[in-house]
Design a protein around this motif. Structure first.
Motif, PDB file in Angstrom:
ATOM      1  N   THR A  97       0.843  -1.192   0.000  1.00 14.08           N
ATOM      2  CA  THR A  97       0.000   0.000   0.000  1.00 14.08           C
ATOM      3  C   THR A  97       0.883   1.249   0.000  1.00 14.08           C
ATOM      4  O   THR A  97       2.046   1.192   0.406  1.00 14.08           O
ATOM      5  N   GLY A  98       0.321   2.351  -0.478  1.00 19.14           N
ATOM      6  CA  GLY A  98       1.145   3.561  -0.597  1.00 19.14           C
ATOM      7  C   GLY A  98       2.169   3.390  -1.703  1.00 19.14           C
ATOM      8  O   GLY A  98       3.269   3.935  -1.645  1.00 19.14           O
ATOM      9  N   GLN A 118       7.096   7.699  -1.627  1.00 21.01           N
ATOM     10  CA  GLN A 118       8.563   7.627  -1.749  1.00 21.01           C
ATOM     11  C   GLN A 118       9.141   6.322  -1.214  1.00 21.01           C
ATOM     12  O   GLN A 118      10.092   5.791  -1.788  1.00 21.01           O
ATOM     13  N   LEU A 135      -1.666  -0.938  -3.971  1.00 17.19           N
ATOM     14  CA  LEU A 135      -2.804  -0.136  -3.525  1.00 17.19           C
ATOM     15  C   LEU A 135      -2.362   1.311  -3.315  1.00 17.19           C
ATOM     16  O   LEU A 135      -1.322   1.563  -2.693  1.00 17.19           O
ATOM     17  N   ASP A 136      -3.150   2.228  -3.829  1.00 17.23           N
ATOM     18  CA  ASP A 136      -2.971   3.642  -3.461  1.00 17.23           C
ATOM     19  C   ASP A 136      -4.306   4.341  -3.654  1.00 17.23           C
ATOM     20  O   ASP A 136      -5.282   3.729  -4.116  1.00 17.23           O
ATOM     21  N   GLY A 154       1.296   2.894   3.076  1.00 14.64           N
ATOM     22  CA  GLY A 154       0.501   4.125   2.916  1.00 14.64           C
ATOM     23  C   GLY A 154      -0.211   4.482   4.205  1.00 14.64           C
ATOM     24  O   GLY A 154      -0.767   3.628   4.883  1.00 14.64           O
ATOM     25  N   ILE A 181      -8.279   4.242   8.222  1.00  8.46           N
ATOM     26  CA  ILE A 181      -7.596   3.535   7.122  1.00  8.46           C
ATOM     27  C   ILE A 181      -7.288   2.089   7.529  1.00  8.46           C
ATOM     28  O   ILE A 181      -7.558   1.143   6.792  1.00  8.46           O
ATOM     29  N   GLN A 217      -8.518  -1.552   6.100  1.00  8.45           N
ATOM     30  CA  GLN A 217      -7.529  -2.479   5.521  1.00  8.45           C
ATOM     31  C   GLN A 217      -7.477  -3.789   6.303  1.00  8.45           C
ATOM     32  O   GLN A 217      -7.327  -4.864   5.713  1.00  8.45           O
ATOM     33  N   VAL A 223       4.223  -0.275   8.121  1.00  3.96           N
ATOM     34  CA  VAL A 223       5.293   0.734   8.085  1.00  3.96           C
ATOM     35  C   VAL A 223       4.697   2.124   8.343  1.00  3.96           C
ATOM     36  O   VAL A 223       5.282   2.963   9.009  1.00  3.96           O
ATOM     37  N   ASN A 245       2.942   5.289   9.691  1.00  3.52           N
ATOM     38  CA  ASN A 245       2.881   5.762  11.086  1.00  3.52           C
ATOM     39  C   ASN A 245       1.499   6.232  11.517  1.00  3.52           C
ATOM     40  O   ASN A 245       0.742   6.709  10.685  1.00  3.52           O
ATOM     41  N   MET A 298       6.964  -2.114  12.016  1.00  8.88           N
ATOM     42  CA  MET A 298       8.383  -2.000  11.671  1.00  8.88           C
ATOM     43  C   MET A 298       9.185  -1.210  12.700  1.00  8.88           C
ATOM     44  O   MET A 298       9.007  -0.008  12.855  1.00  8.88           O
ATOM     45  N   HIS A 355       7.702   2.553  17.633  1.00 11.89           N
ATOM     46  CA  HIS A 355       8.502   3.233  16.608  1.00 11.89           C
ATOM     47  C   HIS A 355       8.231   4.731  16.729  1.00 11.89           C
ATOM     48  O   HIS A 355       7.354   5.275  16.076  1.00 11.89           O
ATOM     49  N   SER A 401      12.853   9.724   5.789  1.00 12.05           N
ATOM     50  CA  SER A 401      13.618   8.535   5.376  1.00 12.05           C
ATOM     51  C   SER A 401      12.798   7.702   4.408  1.00 12.05           C
ATOM     52  O   SER A 401      11.638   7.400   4.693  1.00 12.05           O
TER      53      SER A 401
HETATM   54  P1  NAX Z   1       4.522   9.364   0.963  1.00 12.02           P
HETATM   55  O1  NAX Z   1       3.631  10.470   1.376  1.00 12.02           O
HETATM   56  O2  NAX Z   1       5.614   9.613  -0.012  1.00 12.02           O
HETATM   57  O3  NAX Z   1       3.625   8.190   0.362  1.00 12.02           O
HETATM   58  C1  NAX Z   1       2.505   7.690   0.994  1.00 12.02           C
HETATM   59  C2  NAX Z   1       1.629   7.073  -0.057  1.00 12.02           C
HETATM   60  O4  NAX Z   1       0.539   6.446   0.607  1.00 12.02           O
HETATM   61  C3  NAX Z   1       1.027   8.103  -1.029  1.00 12.02           C
HETATM   62  O5  NAX Z   1       1.190   7.647  -2.357  1.00 12.02           O
HETATM   63  C4  NAX Z   1      -0.440   8.153  -0.606  1.00 12.02           C
HETATM   64  O6  NAX Z   1      -1.295   8.452  -1.694  1.00 12.02           O
HETATM   65  C5  NAX Z   1      -0.640   6.730  -0.097  1.00 12.02           C
HETATM   66  N1  NAX Z   1      -1.791   6.558   0.772  1.00 12.02           N
HETATM   67  C6  NAX Z   1      -2.280   7.400   1.710  1.00 12.02           C
HETATM   68  N2  NAX Z   1      -3.383   6.887   2.265  1.00 12.02           N
HETATM   69  C7  NAX Z   1      -3.575   5.684   1.690  1.00 12.02           C
HETATM   70  C8  NAX Z   1      -4.553   4.664   1.855  1.00 12.02           C
HETATM   71  N3  NAX Z   1      -5.570   4.833   2.681  1.00 12.02           N
HETATM   72  N4  NAX Z   1      -4.446   3.558   1.103  1.00 12.02           N
HETATM   73  C9  NAX Z   1      -3.441   3.412   0.227  1.00 12.02           C
HETATM   74  N5  NAX Z   1      -2.484   4.338   0.028  1.00 12.02           N
HETATM   75  C10 NAX Z   1      -2.555   5.453   0.754  1.00 12.02           C
HETATM   76  O7  NAX Z   1       5.076   8.727   2.304  1.00 12.02           O
HETATM   77  P2  NAX Z   1       6.340   7.776   2.529  1.00 12.02           P
HETATM   78  O8  NAX Z   1       7.542   8.600   2.713  1.00 12.02           O
HETATM   79  O9  NAX Z   1       6.344   6.724   1.483  1.00 12.02           O
HETATM   80  O10 NAX Z   1       5.996   7.172   3.965  1.00 12.02           O
HETATM   81  C11 NAX Z   1       4.925   6.288   4.157  1.00 12.02           C
HETATM   82  C12 NAX Z   1       4.678   6.056   5.639  1.00 12.02           C
HETATM   83  O11 NAX Z   1       5.797   5.461   6.254  1.00 12.02           O
HETATM   84  C13 NAX Z   1       4.402   7.333   6.447  1.00 12.02           C
HETATM   85  O12 NAX Z   1       3.307   7.083   7.312  1.00 12.02           O
HETATM   86  C14 NAX Z   1       5.666   7.512   7.243  1.00 12.02           C
HETATM   87  O13 NAX Z   1       5.437   8.237   8.439  1.00 12.02           O
HETATM   88  C15 NAX Z   1       6.036   6.080   7.516  1.00 12.02           C
HETATM   89  N6  NAX Z   1       7.418   5.801   7.934  1.00 12.02           N
HETATM   90  C16 NAX Z   1       7.602   4.781   8.814  1.00 12.02           C
HETATM   91  C17 NAX Z   1       8.854   4.375   9.221  1.00 12.02           C
HETATM   92  C18 NAX Z   1       9.036   3.248  10.176  1.00 12.02           C
HETATM   93  O14 NAX Z   1      10.183   2.976  10.544  1.00 12.02           O
HETATM   94  N7  NAX Z   1       8.004   2.541  10.638  1.00 12.02           N
HETATM   95  C19 NAX Z   1      10.067   5.090   8.735  1.00 12.02           C
HETATM   96  C20 NAX Z   1       9.851   5.878   7.499  1.00 12.02           C
HETATM   97  C21 NAX Z   1       8.525   6.565   7.380  1.00 12.02           C
HETATM   98  O15 NAX Z   1       8.587   7.782   8.064  1.00 12.02           O
END
Ligand code: NAX
Length: 325
Positions: free
Chosen positions: A10-11, A15, A41-42, A88, A108, A112, A129, A131, A155, A187, A238
């Motif tokens: 998902t997501g 990035q 999924l996105d 995501g 969300i 899911q 993953v 947050n 994670m 985390h 990150s």
């Molecule tokens: P991005 O904002 O680049 O990408 C998130 C993606 O998720 C977007 O494409 C968005 O459209 C999609 N999305 C949002 N809601 C959704 C849903 N209901 N169903 C499907 N897709 C959905 O974020 P990114 O940098 O990729 O980070 C993703 C997540 O990882 C964030 O919540 C971030 O806080 C978390 N992290 C967790 C870490 C960990 O160690 N557990 C470390 C890295 C990161 O900060």
């Protein structure tokens, strides 16, 4: 040739997704002999971006990539999924209270979790993953009563890897030589990276470092605030290191750790004074596709304080979403 494994991500347009998908498709997560089908999924507005990522995946001509699906429907993405990487999540927007962030994500992860419950493979391995990862994993687990609770994980591996590299730098030893390190709890900056049991070539890391002030005043804050430091430096959170940690987490869970400790956020069984069900980072070893919590570690007074501190934050998060479950 092995049958392909269905991996839901998902997501996928985000990035972390961009760093993750290519490595999964190249066999770094499940093995160089394991074909995969990516089920992406996105959100509806991100579908074009997902298509672009899929075009690039096609252009890599990965021999192990046996198929791809893109969707905005969790029931399509999770259909028969054997691995689900829930990346995501709703990011914090300007002016958003922590409570609102928790609620938005609870919605969300409830949806899911229910979709996983309905359509995923019965032995699906789930890694959250997005947050707040531990609480999101808890919500998904509670929303999927027909799936084994132990298959829902959060994670902590990025924190674990960050701690490993700080210790390697401090001791001047190879990262790979460090054993028995763990990160307890949530985390978040409240996590407790603990090298009291760690060894390097059989020698105690604690004795090698022999500096409690460094532990307290440098190591713990550096690991705890590393995410913030990266945002400060890069202007973005990150991503490649988070994707790398997700790959490590699933690879070790599926393929085993050969007795080595790694950190996973898993539902507590009540040990170490952590209430049952809380998704909490603990040391585990993995073998035959299962993780086993390392038991019987001594918790000294300082550690007890730190374990309780990060637990209190998790309990607060849990209380904040309890009415939604
Ligand atoms: P991005 O904002 O680049 O990408 C998130 C993606 O998720 C977007 O494409 C968005 O459209 C999609 N999305 C949002 N809601 C959704 C849903 N209901 N169903 C499907 N897709 C959905 O974020 P990114 O940098 O990729 O980070 C993703 C997540 O990882 C964030 O919540 C971030 O806080 C978390 N992290 C967790 C870490 C960990 O160690 N557990 C470390 C890295 C990161 O900060």
């Amino acid at each position: 040739m092995k049958a392909p494994v269905r991996v839901a991500v998902t997501g996928a347009a985000g990035q972390i997704g961009y760093s993750l998908l290519f490595r999964i498709a190249s066999g770094e997560m499940l093995g160089k002999d394991q074909p995969v089908i990516l089920q992406l999924l996105d959100l509806p507005q991100a579908q074009n971006a997902v298509k672009g990522v899929m075009m690039e995946l096609e252009d890599c001509a990965f021999p192990l990539l046996a198929g791809m699906v893109a969707t905005d429907d969790p029931k399509v993405a999770f259909k028969d999924a054997q691995v689900a990487l829930l990346v995501g999540a709703r990011p914090r927007s300007k002016g958003m209270e922590r409570k609102d962030l928790l609620t938005a994500n609870a919605e969300i992860f409830t949806v899911q979790g229910k979709a996983l419950n309905e359509v995923a493979a019965r032995d699906v391995r789930v890694l959250v993953v997005g947050n707040p990862a531990n609480t999101n994993a808890y919500i998904a687990m509670k929303s999927a009563p027909d799936l084994p609770a132990r298959n829902f994980t959060a994670m902590l591996r990025l924190d674990h890897n960050r701690a490993l590299s700080q210790i390697a730098a401090k001791t001047g030893k190879d990262v790979a030589s460090i054993e028995k390190l763990t990160v307890w709890g949530n985390h978040s900056p409240t996590m407790y990276a603990d090298y009291r049991f760690a060894t390097i070539d059989g020698q105690s890391v604690k004795a090698l470092i022999n500096d409690e002030a460094w532990n307290r005043d440098v190591f713990l804050p550096t690991v705890g605030k590393r995410g913030g430091a990266i945002i400060e430096a890069r202007g973005l959170s990150s991503a490649a290191s988070a994707a790398n940690a997700a790959i490590d987490h699933i690879r070790d869970w599926v393929l085993g750790t050969n007795g080595k400790w790694v950190t996973m956020g898993i539902p507590s069984d009540g040990s170490y004074g952590i209430p049952e069900g809380v998704i909490y980072g603990v040391p585990v070893t993995c073998a035959n596709g299962e993780y086993t919590r390392v038991q019987g570690l001594e918790i000294d007074e300082f550690s007890r304080e730190r374990l309780n501190f990060t637990l209190a934050e998790l309990e607060e998060e849990r209380a904040g979403i309890a009415h939604l479950l």
